[in-house]
Design a protein around this motif. Structure first.
Motif, PDB file in Angstrom:
ATOM      1  N   GLY A  46       0.859  -1.059   0.063  1.00  0.00           N
ATOM      2  CA  GLY A  46       0.035  -0.086   0.011  1.00  0.00           C
ATOM      3  C   GLY A  46       0.813   1.240   0.161  1.00  0.00           C
ATOM      4  N   ASP A  70       0.603  -0.887  -4.736  1.00  0.00           N
ATOM      5  CA  ASP A  70      -0.476  -0.094  -4.673  1.00  0.00           C
ATOM      6  C   ASP A  70      -1.534  -0.369  -5.807  1.00  0.00           C
ATOM      7  OD1 ASP A  70      -1.001   2.213  -2.663  1.00  0.00           O
ATOM      8  OD2 ASP A  70      -2.587   2.136  -4.016  1.00  0.00           O
ATOM      9  N   ARG A 111       3.010   0.937   5.930  1.00  0.00           N
ATOM     10  CA  ARG A 111       2.422   1.787   6.792  1.00  0.00           C
ATOM     11  C   ARG A 111       0.874   2.306   6.495  1.00  0.00           C
ATOM     12  NH1 ARG A 111       5.342   7.787   7.092  1.00  0.00           N
ATOM     13  NH2 ARG A 111       3.994   7.981   5.087  1.00  0.00           N
TER      14      ARG A 111
HETATM   15  C1  LIG Z   1      -3.526   5.687   3.733  1.00  0.00           C
HETATM   16  S1  LIG Z   1      -2.603   5.401   2.380  1.00  0.00           S
HETATM   17  C2  LIG Z   1      -1.051   5.083   2.892  1.00  0.00           C
HETATM   18  C3  LIG Z   1       0.285   4.983   1.825  1.00  0.00           C
HETATM   19  C4  LIG Z   1       1.465   4.981   2.330  1.00  0.00           C
HETATM   20  N1  LIG Z   1       1.686   3.524   2.937  1.00  0.00           N
HETATM   21  C5  LIG Z   1       1.731   6.029   3.507  1.00  0.00           C
HETATM   22  O1  LIG Z   1       2.061   5.593   4.836  1.00  0.00           O
HETATM   23  O2  LIG Z   1       1.864   7.096   3.134  1.00  0.00           O
HETATM   24  C6  LIG Z   1      -3.156   3.789   2.049  1.00  0.00           C
HETATM   25  C7  LIG Z   1      -2.691   3.088   0.404  1.00  0.00           C
HETATM   26  O3  LIG Z   1      -3.178   1.673   0.571  1.00  0.00           O
HETATM   27  C8  LIG Z   1      -3.659   1.492  -0.892  1.00  0.00           C
HETATM   28  N2  LIG Z   1      -4.484   0.358  -0.824  1.00  0.00           N
HETATM   29  C9  LIG Z   1      -5.667   0.275  -0.152  1.00  0.00           C
HETATM   30  N3  LIG Z   1      -6.225  -1.159   0.003  1.00  0.00           N
HETATM   31  C10 LIG Z   1      -5.213  -1.640  -0.801  1.00  0.00           C
HETATM   32  C11 LIG Z   1      -5.165  -3.220  -1.299  1.00  0.00           C
HETATM   33  N4  LIG Z   1      -6.034  -3.974  -1.097  1.00  0.00           N
HETATM   34  N5  LIG Z   1      -4.032  -3.419  -2.053  1.00  0.00           N
HETATM   35  C12 LIG Z   1      -3.154  -2.475  -2.467  1.00  0.00           C
HETATM   36  N6  LIG Z   1      -3.199  -1.210  -2.107  1.00  0.00           N
HETATM   37  C13 LIG Z   1      -4.178  -0.908  -1.282  1.00  0.00           C
HETATM   38  C14 LIG Z   1      -4.357   2.785  -1.110  1.00  0.00           C
HETATM   39  O4  LIG Z   1      -4.596   2.948  -2.475  1.00  0.00           O
HETATM   40  C15 LIG Z   1      -3.557   3.839  -0.640  1.00  0.00           C
HETATM   41  O5  LIG Z   1      -2.393   4.269  -1.622  1.00  0.00           O
END
Ligand SMILES: C[S@@+](CC[C@H](N)C(=O)[O-])C[C@H]1O[C@@H](n2cnc3c(N)ncnc32)[C@H](O)[C@@H]1O
Length: 271
Positions: A46, A70, A111
């Motif tokens: 993610g 992601d 994260r």
């Molecule tokens: C709150 S953001 C956090 C981004 C980064 N990890 C940070 O801490 O800055 C959550 C991210 O998870 C991704 N995401 C949510 N569900 C997901 C999934 N099932 N598979 C891959 N990515 C996912 C979203 O697209 C988003 O970019």
């Protein structure tokens, strides 16, 4: 796969950038404590705009490798442009619940991702099997239960309650940070440890009201759709200003969500 509750609009991208800047130092401390180091091949679950992937790239150095995963192509496009100067980083599109590569990793990190997943333990099990024996599993997530004002500002505390309720209504788990260690243990991770980092923002610090109103803005459609609040109550256009005035007039410190980290050794890796 659950729908990610905050989307990837321009304001949401700006909010994630501000949040990432706020979390930069605590993230670095937690990643260093987790055992991520030079030469490692690391998967970032993610990855969003790639902030954690870039922080991990610094720790693994030029001989390491970071793969940011992601589901959102728009986020990945931004992440790719921002990390062009880091040849050890690449990004792939996929769902963290299913994506797998043939080559094993030395560590998997994530994260603010478990927060959004319907089956965080299943995802942790899935990725441990793609780690080399003894590889590191590292998760950082929020305990939004920590969000409050002290000694107390009614507007901030009402918004904090709405934020918790809206994340829950959207199917997210906003206090998962408090349970990272038992979740890792349940997923089969061994020698689990961790700690959390809290911040305290002075009543005249503009960062607190800006963050608070940013997350309320992103969650407003969920709040209204679930009948948690009306648009008139939220008053998004003036919320940051009102929250700042309210914190100042009550002399309250804003306590943002706690960032918790937990890590350990893969217990289910391919042997
Ligand atoms: C709150 S953001 C956090 C981004 C980064 N990890 C940070 O801490 O800055 C959550 C991210 O998870 C991704 N995401 C949510 N569900 C997901 C999934 N099932 N598979 C891959 N990515 C996912 C979203 O697209 C988003 O970019």
């Amino acid at each position: 796969m659950a729908t990610y509750s905050l989307g990837s609009s321009d304001p949401e991208i700006a909010r994630l950038d501000a949040q990432a800047e706020f979390l930069r130092a605590p993230t670095r401390v937690l990643l260093e404590a987790s055992g991520i180091g030079p030469g490692m091949r690391v998967l970032d679950l993610g990855t969003g705009l790639g902030h954690v992937a870039a922080a991990v790239a610094e720790l693994v150095g030029p001989h390491g490798e970071v793969v940011g995963l992601d589901v959102d192509p728009r986020m990945l496009e931004v992440a790719r442009t921002r990390t062009e100067h880091l040849p050890q980083v690449r990004f792939v599109e996929g769902d963290v619940a299913r994506w797998r590569e043939d080559r094993s990793f030395d560590a998997v990190v994530g994260r603010l991702i478990l927060f959004h997943l319907p089956d965080p333990v299943g995802v942790l099990r899935h990725h441990q099997q793609a780690l080399r024996p003894g590889g590191r599993v590292v998760v950082l997530d929020y305990d939004i239960g920590g969000l409050r004002s002290e000694p107390g500002d009614p507007l901030t505390d009402r918004m904090a309650a709405l934020i918790l309720a809206a994340f829950r209504a959207a199917g997210a788990d906003p206090t998962i940070g408090s349970r990272l260690e038992p979740l890792l243990a349940e997923a089969g991770v061994e020698d689990v440890e961790g700690f959390a980092i809290a911040r305290y923002l002075a009543s005249d610090d503009p960062v607190g009201p800006a963050m608070l109103s940013g997350v309320v803005r992103s969650l407003a459609p969920v709040m209204v759709a679930h009948g948690l609040a009306t648009e008139a109550e939220l008053g998004l256009d003036t919320l940051a200003t009102r929250a700042a005035a309210s914190l100042r007039s009550t002399g309250s410190v804003l306590v943002p969500p706690t960032l918790a980290g937990a890590w350990g050794r893969a217990g289910l890796s391919r042997r």
